[in-house]
Design a protein around this motif. Structure first.
Motif, PDB file in Angstrom:
ATOM      1  N   PHE A 176       0.917  -1.186  -0.146  1.00  0.00           N
ATOM      2  CA  PHE A 176       0.287  -0.237  -0.051  1.00  0.00           C
ATOM      3  C   PHE A 176       1.157   1.486   0.236  1.00  0.00           C
ATOM      4  O   PHE A 176       0.006   2.199  -0.745  1.00  0.00           O
ATOM      5  CB  PHE A 176      -0.909   0.046   1.433  1.00  0.00           C
ATOM      6  N   LYS A 177       1.662   0.542   0.956  1.00  0.00           N
ATOM      7  CA  LYS A 177       3.222   2.046   0.557  1.00  0.00           C
ATOM      8  C   LYS A 177       3.838   2.594  -0.205  1.00  0.00           C
ATOM      9  O   LYS A 177       3.542   4.207  -0.478  1.00  0.00           O
ATOM     10  CB  LYS A 177       3.876   2.593   1.834  1.00  0.00           C
ATOM     11  N   ALA A 178       3.687   1.495  -1.134  1.00  0.00           N
ATOM     12  CA  ALA A 178       4.450   1.450  -2.312  1.00  0.00           C
ATOM     13  C   ALA A 178       3.640   1.823  -3.386  1.00  0.00           C
ATOM     14  O   ALA A 178       4.141   2.859  -4.150  1.00  0.00           O
ATOM     15  CB  ALA A 178       4.519   0.548  -2.596  1.00  0.00           C
ATOM     16  N   ALA A 179       2.244   1.925  -3.464  1.00  0.00           N
ATOM     17  CA  ALA A 179       1.670   2.395  -4.242  1.00  0.00           C
ATOM     18  C   ALA A 179       1.260   4.284  -4.259  1.00  0.00           C
ATOM     19  O   ALA A 179       0.841   4.733  -5.025  1.00  0.00           O
ATOM     20  CB  ALA A 179       0.249   1.258  -3.593  1.00  0.00           C
ATOM     21  N   MET A 180       1.046   3.967  -2.373  1.00  0.00           N
ATOM     22  CA  MET A 180       1.140   5.660  -2.481  1.00  0.00           C
ATOM     23  C   MET A 180       1.790   6.406  -2.853  1.00  0.00           C
ATOM     24  O   MET A 180       2.582   7.203  -3.661  1.00  0.00           O
ATOM     25  CB  MET A 180       1.224   5.848  -1.017  1.00  0.00           C
ATOM     26  N   ASP A 181       3.320   5.767  -3.155  1.00  0.00           N
ATOM     27  CA  ASP A 181       4.784   6.902  -3.366  1.00  0.00           C
ATOM     28  C   ASP A 181       4.947   6.654  -4.918  1.00  0.00           C
ATOM     29  O   ASP A 181       5.187   7.237  -5.859  1.00  0.00           O
ATOM     30  CB  ASP A 181       5.593   5.802  -2.935  1.00  0.00           C
ATOM     31  N   ARG A 182       3.952   5.782  -5.761  1.00  0.00           N
ATOM     32  CA  ARG A 182       3.699   5.577  -7.321  1.00  0.00           C
ATOM     33  C   ARG A 182       2.671   6.549  -7.664  1.00  0.00           C
ATOM     34  O   ARG A 182       1.821   7.150  -7.513  1.00  0.00           O
ATOM     35  CB  ARG A 182       4.199   4.346  -7.639  1.00  0.00           C
ATOM     36  N   ASN A 183       1.909   4.881  -8.385  1.00  0.00           N
ATOM     37  CA  ASN A 183       0.292   5.468  -9.062  1.00  0.00           C
ATOM     38  C   ASN A 183      -0.893   5.121  -8.304  1.00  0.00           C
ATOM     39  O   ASN A 183      -1.738   5.200  -9.538  1.00  0.00           O
ATOM     40  CB  ASN A 183       0.333   5.513 -10.407  1.00  0.00           C
ATOM     41  N   LYS A 184      -0.589   4.974  -7.150  1.00  0.00           N
ATOM     42  CA  LYS A 184      -1.829   4.567  -6.129  1.00  0.00           C
ATOM     43  C   LYS A 184      -3.038   3.394  -6.446  1.00  0.00           C
ATOM     44  O   LYS A 184      -4.103   3.796  -6.564  1.00  0.00           O
ATOM     45  CB  LYS A 184      -2.504   5.654  -6.278  1.00  0.00           C
ATOM     46  N   LYS A 185      -1.799   2.516  -7.486  1.00  0.00           N
ATOM     47  CA  LYS A 185      -3.062   1.593  -7.545  1.00  0.00           C
ATOM     48  C   LYS A 185      -2.668  -0.314  -7.012  1.00  0.00           C
ATOM     49  O   LYS A 185      -1.260  -0.113  -7.676  1.00  0.00           O
ATOM     50  CB  LYS A 185      -3.131   1.594  -9.413  1.00  0.00           C
ATOM     51  N   LEU A 186      -3.389  -0.982  -6.202  1.00  0.00           N
ATOM     52  CA  LEU A 186      -2.335  -1.665  -6.058  1.00  0.00           C
ATOM     53  C   LEU A 186      -3.437  -3.401  -6.411  1.00  0.00           C
ATOM     54  O   LEU A 186      -4.897  -3.188  -6.150  1.00  0.00           O
ATOM     55  CB  LEU A 186      -2.278  -1.369  -4.503  1.00  0.00           C
ATOM     56  N   CYS A 187      -2.479  -4.013  -6.650  1.00  0.00           N
ATOM     57  CA  CYS A 187      -3.714  -5.082  -7.451  1.00  0.00           C
ATOM     58  C   CYS A 187      -3.108  -6.672  -5.940  1.00  0.00           C
ATOM     59  O   CYS A 187      -1.805  -7.026  -6.147  1.00  0.00           O
ATOM     60  CB  CYS A 187      -2.966  -5.631  -8.852  1.00  0.00           C
ATOM     61  N   MET A 208      -8.299  -4.153   5.071  1.00  0.00           N
ATOM     62  CA  MET A 208      -7.279  -2.769   5.401  1.00  0.00           C
ATOM     63  C   MET A 208      -7.024  -1.135   4.252  1.00  0.00           C
ATOM     64  O   MET A 208      -6.648  -0.640   4.133  1.00  0.00           O
ATOM     65  CB  MET A 208      -5.597  -3.185   4.434  1.00  0.00           C
ATOM     66  N   SER A 209      -7.566  -1.935   3.400  1.00  0.00           N
ATOM     67  CA  SER A 209      -7.948  -0.912   1.941  1.00  0.00           C
ATOM     68  C   SER A 209      -8.927   0.759   2.818  1.00  0.00           C
ATOM     69  O   SER A 209      -8.203   1.128   1.951  1.00  0.00           O
ATOM     70  CB  SER A 209      -8.516  -1.449   1.088  1.00  0.00           C
ATOM     71  N   ALA A 210      -9.708   0.221   3.884  1.00  0.00           N
ATOM     72  CA  ALA A 210      -9.942   1.655   4.409  1.00  0.00           C
ATOM     73  C   ALA A 210      -8.917   3.403   5.266  1.00  0.00           C
ATOM     74  O   ALA A 210      -9.149   3.967   4.750  1.00  0.00           O
ATOM     75  CB  ALA A 210     -10.894   1.034   6.015  1.00  0.00           C
ATOM     76  N   ASP A 211      -8.136   2.003   5.311  1.00  0.00           N
ATOM     77  CA  ASP A 211      -6.859   2.978   6.057  1.00  0.00           C
ATOM     78  C   ASP A 211      -5.469   4.239   4.550  1.00  0.00           C
ATOM     79  O   ASP A 211      -4.887   4.831   4.995  1.00  0.00           O
ATOM     80  CB  ASP A 211      -5.344   2.266   6.750  1.00  0.00           C
ATOM     81  N   TYR A 212      -6.278   3.033   3.423  1.00  0.00           N
ATOM     82  CA  TYR A 212      -5.858   4.077   2.542  1.00  0.00           C
ATOM     83  C   TYR A 212      -6.645   3.725   1.073  1.00  0.00           C
ATOM     84  O   TYR A 212      -7.218   3.929   0.229  1.00  0.00           O
ATOM     85  CB  TYR A 212      -4.540   2.594   1.407  1.00  0.00           C
ATOM     86  N   PRO A 213      -7.062   4.834   1.444  1.00  0.00           N
ATOM     87  CA  PRO A 213      -8.615   5.300   0.221  1.00  0.00           C
ATOM     88  C   PRO A 213      -8.198   6.055  -0.611  1.00  0.00           C
ATOM     89  O   PRO A 213      -8.535   5.762  -1.427  1.00  0.00           O
ATOM     90  CB  PRO A 213      -8.943   6.774   1.346  1.00  0.00           C
ATOM     91  N   GLU A 214      -6.778   6.709  -1.027  1.00  0.00           N
ATOM     92  CA  GLU A 214      -6.345   7.209  -2.390  1.00  0.00           C
ATOM     93  C   GLU A 214      -6.438   6.030  -3.303  1.00  0.00           C
ATOM     94  O   GLU A 214      -5.547   6.297  -4.443  1.00  0.00           O
ATOM     95  CB  GLU A 214      -5.352   7.805  -1.963  1.00  0.00           C
ATOM     96  N   VAL A 215      -5.444   4.614  -2.471  1.00  0.00           N
ATOM     97  CA  VAL A 215      -4.942   3.223  -3.260  1.00  0.00           C
ATOM     98  C   VAL A 215      -6.334   2.742  -3.657  1.00  0.00           C
ATOM     99  O   VAL A 215      -6.839   2.251  -3.003  1.00  0.00           O
ATOM    100  CB  VAL A 215      -4.360   3.070  -3.036  1.00  0.00           C
ATOM    101  N   ALA A 216      -6.260   2.415  -5.113  1.00  0.00           N
ATOM    102  CA  ALA A 216      -7.730   1.730  -5.815  1.00  0.00           C
ATOM    103  C   ALA A 216      -6.869   0.211  -5.837  1.00  0.00           C
ATOM    104  O   ALA A 216      -6.315  -0.192  -6.279  1.00  0.00           O
ATOM    105  CB  ALA A 216      -7.506   2.712  -7.602  1.00  0.00           C
ATOM    106  N   LEU A 217      -8.184  -0.173  -4.829  1.00  0.00           N
ATOM    107  CA  LEU A 217      -7.649  -1.831  -4.880  1.00  0.00           C
ATOM    108  C   LEU A 217      -8.247  -2.448  -5.905  1.00  0.00           C
ATOM    109  O   LEU A 217      -9.393  -2.667  -5.520  1.00  0.00           O
ATOM    110  CB  LEU A 217      -7.969  -2.252  -3.037  1.00  0.00           C
ATOM    111  N   SER A 218      -7.203  -3.707  -6.080  1.00  0.00           N
ATOM    112  CA  SER A 218      -8.184  -4.738  -6.942  1.00  0.00           C
ATOM    113  C   SER A 218      -7.725  -6.227  -6.814  1.00  0.00           C
ATOM    114  O   SER A 218      -6.767  -6.348  -5.882  1.00  0.00           O
ATOM    115  CB  SER A 218      -8.109  -4.330  -8.706  1.00  0.00           C
ATOM    116  N   HIS A 219      -8.734  -6.663  -6.738  1.00  0.00           N
ATOM    117  CA  HIS A 219      -7.799  -8.477  -6.080  1.00  0.00           C
ATOM    118  C   HIS A 219      -7.817  -9.103  -7.987  1.00  0.00           C
ATOM    119  O   HIS A 219      -8.504  -8.999  -8.338  1.00  0.00           O
ATOM    120  CB  HIS A 219      -8.838  -8.911  -5.149  1.00  0.00           C
TER     121      HIS A 219
END
Ligand code: IPM
Ligand code: MG
Length: 361
Positions: A176-187, A208-219
């Motif tokens: 999640f933190k790495a995504a915040m430093d990049r393009n805010k996308k996590l799969c 956990m995704s609630a703690d990173y509202p800016e990160v678009a999480l996908s599975h």
């Protein structure tokens, strides 16, 4: 206090590429007056030949006390029939586990100039820039119980794929933190359609995704990700996965970039200590010929400067020198499009010259 760096060249091309990285390291030590204590030791097959063990207690102790371990590569056909515990790969797994290096960062990126070296069509891989975050000290690699039962009929062997909530949370936090430093996308990648451990993984990451509202999480399911990486790799920014799936997916991703000889990796334990190694292996078929590409190893040194040695500025110097190196048309054999190519031993001196020129400008 002096930073301690342990160099473990290992086997095959590991030795040659480590020499190149150490040349760059030595340059910075003298240029920047760095207070570094450098130790070199055998690992893998080289260690087995000398001491009868791929990872001696002494080397492990030094590693534990080092800020950074620069790891070349281990393995070769001559050690393939050794007993399990004596095989070179055990050194790698032993270091990961003993140092608690749970977070493996494997960037896969393309220098667009090298697009023709990729097995994929240019328009699919252009601008490729993915980060795979692989869990490295758990899952089926280390899960207990495990074993081979030979005194039953039929004989059988088994492993355990296991993750507890804490293990999932700490690797997902890194991602999640790495995504915040990049393009805010996590799969997040698993096999939640088949495995309980994956279903649990998905639940924890979702929570956990609630703690990173800016990160678009996908599975995604791992088999689909394997396919998507080849069909449309640019849909990804950061991928997080378990030890086994991360192992497989990171090899696919590395291939996209044209040469696995270009890609570095970092294995971190969350307290600044890290092991840095190129993604390629020991490549025994080309070892000793001065034709291996040392850029992955030199780039791994850059990651060490960034994540363990608190010199992000030097990491950037190395990275921009590598860009210029490629830009100028310098090609090692693995990425050469003509008969002419740069030898392993020529790469570090050219990079150092580029760094010096940049300094002047
Ligand atoms: C890697 C390698 C290792 C792994 C082997 C050599 C044990 O494939 O670092 O990806 O499976 O983790
Ligand atoms: Mg692998």
């Amino acid at each position: 206090m002096a930073k301690q760096i342990l160099i473990l060249p290992g086997d095959g091309v590991g030795k040659e590429v480590s020499t190149s990285a150490v040349e760059v390291l030595d340059y910075f030590i003298s240029e920047e007056n760095l207070d570094f204590n450098i130790i070199e030791a055998e690992i893998g097959g080289a260690s087995y030949e000398k001491y009868g063990s791929p990872l001696t207690d002494e080397t492990l102790d030094i590693a534990k006390n080092s800020d950074t371990v620069l790891f070349g590569a281990v393995g070769g056909p001559q050690w393939e029939d050794l007993e399990w515990d004596l095989r070179p790969e055990q050194a790698l797994l032993g270091l990961r586990k003993s140092l608690g290096l749970f977070a493996n960062l494997r960037p896969a990126f393309l220098f667009n100039e090298l697009a023709s070296a990729s097995p994929l069509k240019n328009h699919i891989i252009e601008d490729l820039d993915i980060l795979i975050v692989r869990e490295l000290t758990g899952g089926v690699y280390f899960g207990e119980p495990r074993g081979l039962v030979e005194n039953e009929d039929p004989k059988y062997a088994f492993n355990t794929m296991i993750y507890n909530e804490e293990e999932i949370r700490r690797i997902a936090t890194v991602a999640f933190k790495a995504a915040m430093d990049r393009n805010k996308k996590l799969c997040s990648v698993e096999k939640a359609n088949v495995l309980e451990v994956s279903k649990f993984w998905r639940e924890v990451v979702t929570d956990m995704s609630a703690d990173y509202p800016e990160v678009a999480l996908s599975h995604q399911l791992a088999d689909n990700t394997a396919m998507q990486l080849v069909l449309n790799p640019n849909q990804y920014d950061v991928i997080v996965s378990s030890n086994l799936f991360g192992d497989i997916l990171s090899d696919i991703a590395a291939t996209l970039s044209g040469s696995i000889g270009m890609l570095p990796s970092a294995s971190l334990n969350g307290s600044g200590q890290g092991m840095y190694e190129p993604c390629h292996g020991s490549a025994p078929d080309i070892a000793g010929q001065d034709i291996a590409n040392p850029i992955a190893m030199i780039s791994s040194l850059a990651m060490a400067f960034e994540y363990s040695l608190e010199r992000k500025d030097l990491a950037q110097k190395i990275q921009s020198a590598i860009k210029i190196f490629i830009n100028q048309g310098n090609r090692t054999k693995d990425i050469a499009t003509s008969e002419e190519f740069i030898r392993t031993s020529e790469v570090a001196p050219i990079l150092i010259e580029i760094i010096q020129n940049e300094q002047k400008n």
